[in-house]
Design a protein around this motif. Structure first.
Motif, PDB file in Angstrom:
ATOM      1  N   ASP A 137       0.501  -0.763  -0.117  1.00  0.00           N
ATOM      2  CA  ASP A 137      -0.163   0.462  -0.170  1.00  0.00           C
ATOM      3  C   ASP A 137       1.073   1.575  -0.140  1.00  0.00           C
ATOM      4  OD1 ASP A 137      -2.256   1.443   0.404  1.00  0.00           O
ATOM      5  OD2 ASP A 137      -1.203   2.178   1.801  1.00  0.00           O
ATOM      6  N   TRP A 138       1.956   1.141   0.737  1.00  0.00           N
ATOM      7  CA  TRP A 138       2.329   2.833   1.184  1.00  0.00           C
ATOM      8  C   TRP A 138       3.098   2.461  -0.711  1.00  0.00           C
ATOM      9  CZ3 TRP A 138       8.388   1.839   0.382  1.00  0.00           C
ATOM     10  CH2 TRP A 138       8.581   3.202   1.145  1.00  0.00           C
ATOM     11  N   ASN A 140       2.397   1.386  -3.301  1.00  0.00           N
ATOM     12  CA  ASN A 140       2.188   1.972  -4.575  1.00  0.00           C
ATOM     13  C   ASN A 140       1.319   3.480  -4.463  1.00  0.00           C
ATOM     14  OD1 ASN A 140       2.323   0.175  -6.334  1.00  0.00           O
ATOM     15  ND2 ASN A 140       0.435  -0.738  -4.958  1.00  0.00           N
ATOM     16  N   ASN A 141       0.827   3.872  -2.979  1.00  0.00           N
ATOM     17  CA  ASN A 141       0.494   5.250  -2.747  1.00  0.00           C
ATOM     18  C   ASN A 141       1.285   6.530  -2.092  1.00  0.00           C
ATOM     19  OD1 ASN A 141      -2.180   4.602  -3.797  1.00  0.00           O
ATOM     20  ND2 ASN A 141      -1.954   2.809  -1.850  1.00  0.00           N
ATOM     21  N   HIS A 142       2.642   6.053  -1.786  1.00  0.00           N
ATOM     22  CA  HIS A 142       3.389   6.878  -1.281  1.00  0.00           C
ATOM     23  C   HIS A 142       5.078   7.189  -2.179  1.00  0.00           C
ATOM     24  CE1 HIS A 142       0.372   8.011   0.939  1.00  0.00           C
ATOM     25  NE2 HIS A 142      -0.366   6.531   1.871  1.00  0.00           N
ATOM     26  N   ARG A 143       5.341   5.560  -1.787  1.00  0.00           N
ATOM     27  CA  ARG A 143       6.748   6.188  -2.844  1.00  0.00           C
ATOM     28  C   ARG A 143       6.814   6.297  -3.736  1.00  0.00           C
ATOM     29  NH1 ARG A 143      10.859   3.978  -4.057  1.00  0.00           N
ATOM     30  NH2 ARG A 143      12.637   3.206  -3.301  1.00  0.00           N
ATOM     31  N   LEU A 144       7.856   7.535  -4.010  1.00  0.00           N
ATOM     32  CA  LEU A 144       8.022   7.988  -4.941  1.00  0.00           C
ATOM     33  C   LEU A 144       9.351   7.710  -5.746  1.00  0.00           C
ATOM     34  CD1 LEU A 144       8.787  11.292  -3.320  1.00  0.00           C
ATOM     35  CD2 LEU A 144       6.672  10.773  -4.591  1.00  0.00           C
ATOM     36  N   PRO A 152       4.229   8.725  -7.208  1.00  0.00           N
ATOM     37  CA  PRO A 152       3.589   6.832  -6.637  1.00  0.00           C
ATOM     38  C   PRO A 152       2.906   6.627  -7.740  1.00  0.00           C
ATOM     39  CG  PRO A 152       3.021   8.671  -5.185  1.00  0.00           C
ATOM     40  CD  PRO A 152       3.617   9.313  -5.903  1.00  0.00           C
ATOM     41  N   HIS A 154       0.298   4.756  -8.026  1.00  0.00           N
ATOM     42  CA  HIS A 154      -0.761   5.244  -8.124  1.00  0.00           C
ATOM     43  C   HIS A 154      -1.078   5.991  -9.193  1.00  0.00           C
ATOM     44  CE1 HIS A 154      -5.192   4.855  -7.476  1.00  0.00           C
ATOM     45  NE2 HIS A 154      -5.241   6.005  -6.696  1.00  0.00           N
ATOM     46  N   GLU A 155      -0.551   7.502  -8.363  1.00  0.00           N
ATOM     47  CA  GLU A 155      -0.609   8.642  -8.876  1.00  0.00           C
ATOM     48  C   GLU A 155      -0.365   8.729 -10.807  1.00  0.00           C
ATOM     49  OE1 GLU A 155       0.645  13.783  -8.601  1.00  0.00           O
ATOM     50  OE2 GLU A 155       1.100  11.631  -6.371  1.00  0.00           O
TER      51      GLU A 155
END
Length: 174
Positions: A137-138, A140-144, A152, A154-155
């Motif tokens: 989750d981290w 996909n959604n927060h790690r650059l 990330p 997901h973005e």
């Protein structure tokens, strides 16, 4: 789509973790953990990836290629049949060829460096599963990720699909 697995030593034995990664966005779209290195391990990861894509409205389609190494889990009849049923073409790397598995080797290295090594010792399968779910989750959604523009995964996917929405068909004016 690329697929690979690794193993982790725990107090109760070995835990294997398989990942399915979207090569375009670097998102981990499926994963699975088990105490046996059988076809079910990679089938579960593939099923999660297919479910995630279908749920997001971006189902697997024509032209999708699944790449893996030449492990027996990926060459099994069950796995090959599953790919065919989903309309996915299989691509299997040659034994000892590190170039075609470089992305997944990198992903596994990040997983072990960012999660597995700092938090060891691991006790059992459930501990690895919970920590892996949190890390994915981290990731996909927060790690650059520099490979997708320092955002990330997901973005990156959200931006892509926002720009590639199907256009409505032109209608006849009455």
């Amino acid at each position: 789509m690329a697929d690979f697995f690794t193993y982790i030593a725990t107090w109760s034995g070995i835990v294997y973790v398989a990942f399915v990664v979207d090569v375009y966005s670097r998102a981990i779209v499926g994963w699975s953990a088990a105490t046996a290195k059988r076809a079910k391990l990679v089938l579960d990861a593939l099923d999660m990836a297919l479910w995630r894509r279908d749920r997001a409205g971006t189902p697997a389609g024509a032209g999708l290629v699944h790449h893996s190494d030449a492990g027996s889990q990926y060459t099994s009849f069950a796995f090959t049949a599953h790919l065919l049923d989903a309309g996915i073409d299989a691509s299997i790397g040659s034994v000892g060829d590190a170039l075609d598995n470089a992305l997944m080797e990198s992903q596994i290295g990040l997983y072990k460096t960012e999660l597995i090594k700092p938090r060891k010792p691991w006790h059992r399968l459930a501990d690895v599963e919970l920590a892996t779910a949190e890390w994915v989750d981290w990731f996909n959604n927060h790690r650059l990720h520099t490979s997708v523009g320092d955002i990330p995964p997901h973005e990156h996917e959200t931006n892509y699909y926002a720009q590639h929405q199907p256009q409505p068909a032109a209608g006849v004016n009455a």
